[in-house]
Design an enzyme around this catalytic site. Structure first.
Site, short mmCIF file in Angstrom:
data_model
loop_
_atom_site.label_atom_id
_atom_site.label_comp_id
_atom_site.label_asym_id
_atom_site.label_seq_id
_atom_site.Cartn_x
_atom_site.Cartn_y
_atom_site.Cartn_z
N ALA A 113 46.51 -53.38 80.67
CA ALA A 113 46.85 -52.48 79.72
C ALA A 113 46.71 -53.26 78.17
CB ALA A 113 48.49 -52.33 79.90
N GLY A 139 44.73 -60.81 80.45
CA GLY A 139 45.17 -59.62 80.27
C GLY A 139 46.64 -59.30 81.23
N TYR A 140 47.20 -58.10 80.77
CA TYR A 140 48.58 -57.71 81.39
C TYR A 140 48.61 -56.54 81.89
CZ TYR A 140 50.17 -61.69 78.72
OH TYR A 140 50.46 -62.97 78.25
N LEU A 141 48.99 -56.45 83.15
CA LEU A 141 49.38 -55.22 84.07
C LEU A 141 50.73 -54.42 83.77
CD1 LEU A 141 48.03 -56.74 87.54
CD2 LEU A 141 46.81 -55.91 85.52
#
Length: 161
Positions: free
Chosen positions: A82, A29-31
C-alpha cells in the site's frame, strides 16, 4: 513476542559513514498501516522478512518478525504494498555499547537521514554520538509506514515537512 524500544533522531552530518561496520540496501513496503498494527515486508540484502508491529506507546511497541522467501517478498512488494516502497541504505554504527542504525533514504525521500537506537529498557541511558541531531521519537511523520503512505511529505534541509 518481542518488544521494540527505540529512539529516533535526525542526523546532522555524515561522520557515521567512517564509523560504520557495514551497510545494507533495504526495500520495504507495507501491507497494512493501521495505527494498532502495521504489517511490513522487507528485502534486506539476501534476506526477506514479514514484520507485524503493534501501536506505539511512547518509544515502546510489540513486534513479531519472520523470515520469508525472497521471491515471496518481491511479489508482495510488487502486488500488495500500500503506497510507496521505501528505499534506503542502512549503516550499522557501534557507539559506546549500543549499535546505532542510520538510514539514508533514496528516491522521494532523498536527503533524509535518520538514526535509531534500540534499548533494552525505556529509561535506559544512551550516549548520543556527535553525528546525531534533533530527536524525533514519537513524531509520526518519521514512521516509515507513514512515509510510505503520505503524498504530502517532502524533505527540506534534511527533515520532513
Amino acid at each position: 513476542m518481542a518488544v521494540e524500544i527505540e529512539r529516533k533522531f535526525l542526523v546532522k552530518n555524515h561522520d557515521y559513514r567512517h564509523m560504520a561496520v557495514g551497510s545494507t540496501r533495504i526495500m520495504q513496503g507495507y501491507l497494512s498501516t493501521e495505527i494498532r498494527a502495521t504489517i511490513r515486508v522487507r528485502l534486506c540484502g539476501d534476506n526477506a522478512y514479514l514484520t507485524v508491529k503493534g501501536a506505539n506507546i511512547g518509544s515502546v511497541r510489540d513486534e513479531w518478525e519472520y523470515e520469508i522467501p525472497v521471491d515471496d517478498a518481491m511479489r508482495m512488494l510488487e502486488r500488495c504494498a500500500a503506497g510507496a516502497v521505501i528505499d534506503k541504505e542502512r549503516y550499522r554504527v557501534p557507539h559506546e555499547g549500543h549499535m546505532w542504525e542510520v538510514d539514508e533514504f533514496h528516491g522521494h525521500y532523498e536527503g533524509l537521514v535518520v538514526a535509531e537506537v534500540e534499548l533494552s529498557d525505556e529509561n535506559e541511558e544512551v550516549a548520543i554520538p556527535d553525528f546525531v541531531g534533533k530527536e524525533v521519537t514519537g513524531n509520526t511523520r518519521y514512521y516509515n509506514s507513514v512515509m510510505a503512505s503520505a503524498d504530502n511529505l517532502r524533505v527540506v534541509d534534511g527533515r520532513l515537512v
